[in-house]
Motif scaffolding. Sequence first.
Motif, PDB file in Angstrom:
ATOM      1  N   THR A 197      -5.307   4.033  -2.184  1.00 49.98           N
ATOM      2  CA  THR A 197      -4.702   3.213  -0.842  1.00 49.98           C
ATOM      3  C   THR A 197      -3.536   2.245  -1.397  1.00 49.98           C
ATOM      4  O   THR A 197      -3.276   1.368  -0.706  1.00 49.98           O
ATOM      5  CB  THR A 197      -5.619   2.656  -0.033  1.00 49.98           C
ATOM      6  N   ASP A 198      -3.239   2.228  -2.468  1.00 45.80           N
ATOM      7  CA  ASP A 198      -2.102   1.212  -3.082  1.00 45.80           C
ATOM      8  C   ASP A 198      -0.796   1.555  -3.485  1.00 45.80           C
ATOM      9  O   ASP A 198      -0.070   0.941  -4.010  1.00 45.80           O
ATOM     10  CB  ASP A 198      -2.984   0.477  -4.420  1.00 45.80           C
ATOM     11  N   ASP A 199      -0.387   2.906  -2.949  1.00 42.56           N
ATOM     12  CA  ASP A 199       0.626   3.716  -3.114  1.00 42.56           C
ATOM     13  C   ASP A 199       1.177   3.461  -4.446  1.00 42.56           C
ATOM     14  O   ASP A 199       2.361   3.465  -4.999  1.00 42.56           O
ATOM     15  CB  ASP A 199       1.895   2.661  -2.292  1.00 42.56           C
TER      16      ASP A 199
END
Length: 360
Positions: A197-199
């Motif tokens: 979820t941290d791109d």
Amino acid sequence: MRLVPLFGWPLTLAVVLVVVAALAVSARWLLRPAGDPGARTAWWRRVALGAVMVLILAGPSLPVTEAVAVSNVEIYLVVDRTGSMAAEDWAGGPDAGGGTRLDGVRGDLAAIRDAYPDARFSIIALDSAAARELPLTRDTDAVSSWIGALQQEVTDRSKGSSLERALPLLAQVLTTAAEAASENARLVYILSDGEATDDGAGADAAAAAGVSWEQLAAVVDGGAVLGYGTESGGSMRAFDGSGAEADYIADPDTGEPAVSVPDTAELQAVADALGIAYLQRTGTDDQPTTAFTDQNVDQVLSDGRERKRHTRYLTWPLGLVAAGLLIWEGAALIRADRAVRELTRPAVAARAGNQAGGPI
């Protein structure tokens, strides 16, 4: 042989002074010219008793070195505690008597701990950042305390995460351990749902550090990647650190409770790169924990040696001598007491007769 005082040299020297003073006073009485013939024997007996007691306090001892078999297994636990690990799809979720993915993680961590009671453990916690929260230790109580306190990260502080966020730190820890003790076995357990979820920020940081999962395979001897979550996923509640039940984390696009689905492809890729097994855990019809704790480390377990140095006191023979002298002294005092009574008996009888024949 060497002397290692039981209570330190100052106290031992103080006892020596007291014993010498007591013997000097005793000598004035027992060794006088008009003394009893047995008094000289009594004095030398007390000299021997005092000398033995001083020797006991001085602590005659031998240095001893022992080689003790120890475990050379090092276990590294990488534990994902991001918000998605609070998804309620473990064993059917709370409505079905189950719980969150972290409930499954706690159970599996306990199984790993119990499977290797003599190993050393280290824990790396993964959320918005990776941190080594427990250095290598054989203190299983510390491991148990960490497991019991495991919670998801505070939701408001979450900045997204991925498995790659832990990669640079894990690489540093494993490389340092391998350089320090190359003969040890290193088992790595990664417990996560694999969801990123941290791109891609974690992957970029790992690439910038020049590390990859494949590089770590050379210093990893076993372990497993344990994935958590079901194909349909689950919603997760927010967490503010207080433990109070909060609302579900909302999907910013729909406003509905967000659903976390495990990234099994990522988990499998990490396991393949490290050369270890991958098992998906849902809390329902899972393989037994022995599927990931039964590692072939018997040879390593028996190879470890730890040299322990300690002092072995040789005071018990002196204790027997002291006991014998005390028994002798006690017997002598009893005989002396009886002799005094025999000497004073006529005088006591005469005094009693005078009192009986006196005026009424």
